[in-house]
Scaffold this motif. Sequence first.
Motif, PDB file in Angstrom:
ATOM      1  N   GLN A 218       0.851  -1.173   0.000  1.00 16.95           N
ATOM      2  CA  GLN A 218       0.000   0.000   0.000  1.00 16.95           C
ATOM      3  C   GLN A 218       0.897   1.236   0.000  1.00 16.95           C
ATOM      4  O   GLN A 218       1.842   1.335   0.764  1.00 16.95           O
ATOM      5  CB  GLN A 218      -0.897   0.011   1.219  1.00 16.95           C
ATOM      6  N   VAL A 219       0.563   2.156  -0.900  1.00 13.63           N
ATOM      7  CA  VAL A 219       1.304   3.412  -1.005  1.00 13.63           C
ATOM      8  C   VAL A 219       0.310   4.550  -0.914  1.00 13.63           C
ATOM      9  O   VAL A 219      -0.696   4.561  -1.628  1.00 13.63           O
ATOM     10  CB  VAL A 219       2.071   3.509  -2.342  1.00 13.63           C
TER      11      VAL A 219
ATOM     12  N   GLY B 101       6.308  -0.712 -10.302  1.00 12.12           N
ATOM     13  CA  GLY B 101       5.210  -1.475 -10.891  1.00 12.12           C
ATOM     14  C   GLY B 101       5.708  -2.492 -11.883  1.00 12.12           C
ATOM     15  O   GLY B 101       6.888  -2.796 -11.916  1.00 12.12           O
ATOM     16  N   PRO B 102       4.832  -2.981 -12.685  1.00  7.03           N
ATOM     17  CA  PRO B 102       3.438  -2.564 -12.788  1.00  7.03           C
ATOM     18  C   PRO B 102       2.573  -3.202 -11.695  1.00  7.03           C
ATOM     19  O   PRO B 102       2.899  -4.240 -11.147  1.00  7.03           O
ATOM     20  CB  PRO B 102       3.019  -3.030 -14.169  1.00  7.03           C
ATOM     21  N   PHE B 103       1.466  -2.529 -11.416  1.00  9.65           N
ATOM     22  CA  PHE B 103       0.523  -2.976 -10.405  1.00  9.65           C
ATOM     23  C   PHE B 103      -0.716  -3.555 -11.072  1.00  9.65           C
ATOM     24  O   PHE B 103      -1.155  -3.083 -12.103  1.00  9.65           O
ATOM     25  CB  PHE B 103       0.100  -1.798  -9.518  1.00  9.65           C
ATOM     26  N   GLY B 104      -1.291  -4.579 -10.449  1.00 10.29           N
ATOM     27  CA  GLY B 104      -2.498  -5.201 -10.967  1.00 10.29           C
ATOM     28  C   GLY B 104      -3.761  -4.418 -10.644  1.00 10.29           C
ATOM     29  O   GLY B 104      -4.777  -4.591 -11.295  1.00 10.29           O
TER      30      GLY B 104
ATOM     31  N   SER C  64       2.179   6.326 -17.476  1.00  9.87           N
ATOM     32  CA  SER C  64       3.296   5.881 -16.641  1.00  9.87           C
ATOM     33  C   SER C  64       3.703   4.424 -16.815  1.00  9.87           C
ATOM     34  O   SER C  64       4.809   4.049 -16.454  1.00  9.87           O
ATOM     35  CB  SER C  64       2.939   6.088 -15.168  1.00  9.87           C
ATOM     36  N   GLY C  65       2.804   3.579 -17.281  1.00 10.08           N
ATOM     37  CA  GLY C  65       3.099   2.150 -17.350  1.00 10.08           C
ATOM     38  C   GLY C  65       3.001   1.477 -15.986  1.00 10.08           C
ATOM     39  O   GLY C  65       3.426   0.337 -15.833  1.00 10.08           O
ATOM     40  N   LEU C  66       2.436   2.156 -14.985  1.00 12.90           N
ATOM     41  CA  LEU C  66       2.332   1.586 -13.646  1.00 12.90           C
ATOM     42  C   LEU C  66       1.198   0.574 -13.499  1.00 12.90           C
ATOM     43  O   LEU C  66       1.182  -0.196 -12.552  1.00 12.90           O
ATOM     44  CB  LEU C  66       2.146   2.703 -12.604  1.00 12.90           C
ATOM     45  N   VAL C  67       0.256   0.566 -14.438  1.00 15.58           N
ATOM     46  CA  VAL C  67      -0.843  -0.397 -14.389  1.00 15.58           C
ATOM     47  C   VAL C  67      -0.521  -1.532 -15.361  1.00 15.58           C
ATOM     48  O   VAL C  67      -0.300  -1.299 -16.550  1.00 15.58           O
ATOM     49  CB  VAL C  67      -2.196   0.256 -14.750  1.00 15.58           C
ATOM     50  N   ALA C  68      -0.488  -2.740 -14.838  1.00 19.82           N
ATOM     51  CA  ALA C  68      -0.157  -3.912 -15.654  1.00 19.82           C
ATOM     52  C   ALA C  68      -1.217  -4.145 -16.725  1.00 19.82           C
ATOM     53  O   ALA C  68      -2.391  -3.803 -16.523  1.00 19.82           O
ATOM     54  CB  ALA C  68      -0.057  -5.148 -14.764  1.00 19.82           C
TER      55      ALA C  68
END
Length: 80
Positions: free
Chosen positions: A1-2, A17-20, A43-47
Amino acid sequence: QVQAELPAGLRRLAGEGPFGGVFLDPPYEKGLLDATLKRLGASGLVAPGGWVVAERSTAEAVEDAYGPLRLTLDRRYGKT
């Protein structure tokens, strides 16, 4: 958690990431949701296949897409 101030806080997550899944609950009607979704989409942070849940005021419009992120469901509960 962030927990982070958005949208600038996304820089803290570079390389994490990436985050699910991502939950967003920015302060209502301050322009933060649109700015955050734009930055998150770029950002590419979401898978691939991942999801984003964003709570917002019904007074705030959202686009159908932010980069690879696509609006797939929009529910209304009173003013949110």
